[in-house]
Scaffold this active site. Structure first.
Site, PDB file in Angstrom:
ATOM      1  N   ARG A 155       0.965  -1.438  -0.006  1.00  8.35           N
ATOM      2  CA  ARG A 155      -0.042   0.588   0.058  1.00  8.35           C
ATOM      3  C   ARG A 155       0.864   1.299   0.082  1.00  8.35           C
ATOM      4  O   ARG A 155       0.691   2.044  -0.597  1.00  8.35           O
ATOM      5  CB  ARG A 155      -1.134  -0.171   1.468  1.00  8.35           C
ATOM      6  N   TYR A 169      -9.949   6.672 -11.247  1.00 15.14           N
ATOM      7  CA  TYR A 169     -11.448   7.428 -10.863  1.00 15.14           C
ATOM      8  C   TYR A 169     -10.856   7.944  -9.310  1.00 15.14           C
ATOM      9  O   TYR A 169     -10.467   7.668  -8.194  1.00 15.14           O
ATOM     10  CB  TYR A 169     -11.869   6.791 -10.090  1.00 15.14           C
ATOM     11  N   MET A 171     -12.925   9.868  -5.663  1.00 11.11           N
ATOM     12  CA  MET A 171     -13.613   9.284  -4.674  1.00 11.11           C
ATOM     13  C   MET A 171     -13.302  10.340  -3.373  1.00 11.11           C
ATOM     14  O   MET A 171     -12.870  10.198  -3.027  1.00 11.11           O
ATOM     15  CB  MET A 171     -14.271   7.939  -4.946  1.00 11.11           C
ATOM     16  N   LYS A 173     -16.102  10.879   0.259  1.00  6.74           N
ATOM     17  CA  LYS A 173     -16.691  10.778   1.366  1.00  6.74           C
ATOM     18  C   LYS A 173     -18.046  11.464   1.631  1.00  6.74           C
ATOM     19  O   LYS A 173     -17.940  12.640   1.297  1.00  6.74           O
ATOM     20  CB  LYS A 173     -16.348   9.814   2.383  1.00  6.74           C
ATOM     21  N   HIS A 196     -16.518  -4.585   2.795  1.00  3.75           N
ATOM     22  CA  HIS A 196     -16.124  -3.444   1.661  1.00  3.75           C
ATOM     23  C   HIS A 196     -14.814  -4.541   1.462  1.00  3.75           C
ATOM     24  O   HIS A 196     -14.709  -4.861  -0.143  1.00  3.75           O
ATOM     25  CB  HIS A 196     -15.584  -2.005   2.256  1.00  3.75           C
ATOM     26  N   GLN A 209      -5.289  -3.358  -7.076  1.00  6.60           N
ATOM     27  CA  GLN A 209      -5.637  -2.159  -6.248  1.00  6.60           C
ATOM     28  C   GLN A 209      -4.999  -1.416  -5.676  1.00  6.60           C
ATOM     29  O   GLN A 209      -4.467  -1.705  -5.124  1.00  6.60           O
ATOM     30  CB  GLN A 209      -7.291  -2.167  -5.723  1.00  6.60           C
ATOM     31  N   SER A 247     -20.296   2.488  -0.757  1.00 13.42           N
ATOM     32  CA  SER A 247     -19.943   2.945  -2.124  1.00 13.42           C
ATOM     33  C   SER A 247     -21.908   2.846  -2.203  1.00 13.42           C
ATOM     34  O   SER A 247     -21.693   4.864  -2.624  1.00 13.42           O
ATOM     35  CB  SER A 247     -19.655   1.278  -2.807  1.00 13.42           C
TER      36      SER A 247
END
Length: 273
Positions: A155, A169, A171, A173, A196, A209, A247
Site C-alpha cells: 500500500r 478514478y 472518490m 466520502k 467493503h 488495486q 459505496s
C-alpha cells in the site's frame, strides 16, 4: 534530480501523479519528419531517465476514450521531482503538441482501518478458542504480522504491475445531512470498511488495486487505480462494490479513465505519431 536541501519527500509514502493529455495532431503535422523523430526520441529518453530514478515508476498509457489520447502514471518520493517530470512530459513532444486535459495528485498511504495486533489476538481467542500462551496462538500471530507487513509495503511503497488494463478514478466520502461518513463513530466506519474489503478480496488475482490519499492535495479525497488483465474484471468489481453500503450510501465517484499499458514504440504506433 534535486538537491537534498530542497527535497519535498513525505514522512511516509510516495507521491502519485496521474497525467492525461490530448495530442494536437494539427500541431504535430506542422513538424518535419526529422523534428517528429527527434521529438519521439526525446520522449523515449526522458521516460528512460525517469525510470532510472530511485524509487520511481512511470507507466505509459494509451487512453481508450476521447477524454484523452496519452496518459502517464508516475510514482516518486520527491514532490520536486514529480513537478519537474510533469513539466518535462508536457513539453516532451514539442511546444503545443500535448494539451493537458486532466491530472491528479495523491500520496500512497496505509488504510486507517487495518487490523491491529490486539484486535487479531482477540479474534483468535473468541473465534478460534486459542489460548494466548499456546503455540498455535503464537504461530497465528506471527503469520498475521507477516501478512500485515506485506500489506503495508504494497500500500505505502507499491510495485506497479504490468497488467495491461488500467482504470483510474477519484472518490469522496459523503458529508450530507442524511449521510455523513465523518459523523459516524470509528467502530461503525471500521465495520463498514471490513465488509467493503471482503468484496475486494473476491477479486484477488484478477484485480490489483492501489488506493492513494489526496485530502488537501487535490479536489477529491482518494484516487483509485485498478489494474487488470481484462476490462470485464474492472467492470465487475466496480459494479459489485456499488451495492456495498460504503459505496451505495457514502461514496461519490469522479470521472473514470481507462488506459492500456504499452511500451513507447507501440504507443507511438497506436497514437499514429
Amino acid at each position: 534530480m534535486t538537491d537534498k536541501n530542497t527535497e519535498l519527500v513525505p514522512e511516509e509514502g510516495w507521491h502519485c501523479l496521474h497525467l492525461y493529455y490530448r495530442i494536437e495532431y494539427g500541431q504535430w503535422q506542422l513538424l518535419s519528419r526529422e523534428e517528429q523523430t527527434a521529438a519521439k526520441t526525446n520522449l523515449a529518453a526522458l521516460v528512460q531517465d525517469i525510470r532510472a530514478m530511485d524509487s520511481t515508476q512511470l507507466l505509459t498509457l494509451s487512453i481508450v476514450t476521447p477524454k484523452a489520447d496519452l496518459g502517464f502514471m508516475l510514482i516518486t518520493p520527491d514532490l520536486q521531482n514529480a513537478n519537474k517530470i510533469d513539466k518535462q512530459l508536457s513539453l516532451s513532444l514539442g511546444a503545443d503538441v500535448l494539451t493537458p486535459v486532466y491530472s491528479y495528485l495523491s500520496l500512497t498511504e496505509e488504510s486507517e482501518y487495518v487490523t491491529t495486533d490486539e484486535e487479531y489476538a482477540e479474534t483468535l481467542v473468541k473465534e478460534q478458542n486459542l489460548k494466548p500462551d499456546s503455540e498455535k496462538f503464537a504461530e497465528a500471530m506471527n503469520a498475521f504480522r507477516e501478512r500485515i507487513k506485506h500489506y503495508r509495503q504494497d500500500r505505502v511503497y507499491p510495485t506497479l504491475p504490468d497488467w495491461p488494463a488500467v482504470c483510474f478514478y477519484n472518490m469522496n466520502k459523503r458529508r450530507g445531512e442524511q449521510r455523513n461518513w465523518y459523523a459516524l463513530p470509528y467502530a461503525d466506519r471500521r465495520q463498514l470498511m471490513k465488509g467493503h474489503a471482503a468484496v475486494g478480496r473476491q477479486y484477488a488475482g484478477k484485480i490489483k488495486q492501489l488506493i492513494t490519499g489526496s485530502t488537501g492535495l487535490d479536489d477529491a479525497e482518494w484516487g483509485v487505480t485498478l489494474f487488470a488483465r481484462d476490462t470485464f474484471q474492472i467492470k465487475a468489481i466496480v459494479y459489485q462494490m456499488r451495492f456495498d453500503p460504503v459505496s451505495a450510501e457514502y461514496a461519490d465517484f469522479g470521472e473514470f479513465y481507462i488506459g492500456i499499458q504499452l511500451p513507447l514504440d507501440e504507443l507511438f504506433r497506436r497514437l499514429q505519431l
